[in-house]
Design a protein around this motif. Structure first.
Motif: not given
Length: 361
Positions: A80-84, A115-119, A128-130
């Motif tokens: 919740a605190d981690r910046e993307l 596919q969207m998240m991989q993009l 990034n932390h996606v």
């Protein structure tokens, strides 16, 4: 335990609703005992970094490791605190929550979600932390006490099969059946091995030009041995006679023994998909149905059902579209005529010298 910032404010609760959501999910009794010491030592990756007062700093040599439930809570707080990504106004948990809502509202498939998240993972800055797949997302959300649960709904959108309606087998408003019909023993009803009677000795074959699996004339073996159709070389498969008898009807116990010998597992077993995928390559079984756990199932005489309504509809649609030569739906196409010429002795349907085909009578 005091988690106030100097000045008496809470660390980011007013500005970070996702952090508040995590704390709400944990409950008011969380944070007692040794776990609270671990919480005070979390490095929150947010602009509201909390520095404990000097008198509150615990003796790290006496500190205990958090239990699994506490550790999941800490991981969620960090999410919740981690910046993307550095400088982003979005947190990792914020993106996950928004994307799951989009997936639900638009009935997005798991593949589409991945596919969207991989993009996003590729398009955003490298650090990034996606979470780039649905599996990792589901693990994170389940830690919040919000497990991902599939709930069936009516095909027409009338009801959810939930709460008082969870055991219904058809919609109470429109009557649409909840489940598709399958062989009760979980024998696959598609492909070359689709016949639950022939099983591992199918009489089907693939059309040379059309490329589809057909059971043309396979019904002949169920006829009486003296039936004239068995010796008809002209009106069915040309030059072909049928001498084979119908396959024996296996008892339920014989089928169960066969499943056990193959080692096919139930859906509730560990690594079921990997195990069954390997074992079922050479047979028609998909899995070991839980119905076999019923004491009477091995002696049940009706282990599969035919969906008469949909069979009738499919037959009618195909015949109707072919007779009226409906564009895009008719089965009377050049490939079908080529297959007729190859497998049947019907010269009246052969191609004309100019390349055209006569109309089917």
């Amino acid at each position: 335990m005091s988690s106030d910032l100097p000045g008496g404010t809470q660390p980011g609760l007013g500005d970070n609703p996702y952090r508040q959501m995590v704390l709400d999910a944990a409950g008011s009794n969380f944070g007692k005992g040794s776990s609270s010491q671990c919480y005070r030592n979390i490095k929150h990756e947010s602009p509201y970094h909390y520095e404990p007062l000097m008198e509150e700093v615990p003796d790290l040599s006496m500190e205990e490791e958090p239990n699994p439930d506490s550790q999941r809570f800490y991981d969620l707080l960090q999410s919740a605190d981690r910046e993307l990504y550095p400088g982003s106004s979005f947190s990792q948990l914020a993106l996950v929550s928004r994307m799951l809502n989009i997936k639900m509202e638009n009935t997005l498939s798991q593949r589409g979600y991945n596919q969207m998240m991989q993009l996003f993972k590729e398009a955003l800055p490298e650090a990034n932390h996606v979470l780039d797949n649905y599996c990792h997302t589901k693990k994170l959300v389940c830690s919040l006490g919000l497990p991902v649960k599939k709930i069936d709904c009516c095909n027409s959108g009338c009801i959810l099969y939930w709460d008082d309606d969870k055991d219904l087998t058809s919609c109470k408003f429109c009557g649409y059946e909840r489940y598709k019909r399958h062989v009760g023993s979980r024998w696959s009803t598609s492909g070359n091995l689709a016949c639950p009677y022939c099983m591992d000795e199918p009489q089907s074959f693939r059309l040379h030009y059309g490329g589809k699996t057909t059971w043309f004339d396979s019904h002949m073996m169920f006829l009486d041995q003296n039936h004239p159709f068995r010796k008809d070389r002209k009106n069915f498969l040309k030059g072909h006679t049928v001498t084979r008898s119908s396959p024996p009807v296996r008892t339920g116990q014989e089928i169960l023994n066969h499943i056990c010998e193959l080692g096919i597992t139930k859906v509730t077993d560990l690594d079921v998909e990997e195990v069954n995928k390997r074992l079922c390559k050479s047979c028609g079984w998909k899995k070991r149905s839980i119905f076999w756990d019923l004491p009477y199932w091995s002696s049940n005489m009706i282990r599969h059902n035919l969906d008469v309504m949909h069979i009738e509809k499919n037959v009618f649609d195909n015949v109707f579209s072919t007779v009226l030569n409906v564009d895009g739906k008719t089965k009377n196409d050049p490939k079908a005529r080529q297959d007729v010429a190859k497998y049947c002795d019907w010269s009246q349907l052969a191609r004309n010298p100019d390349g055209s085909y006569p109309k089917a009578a």
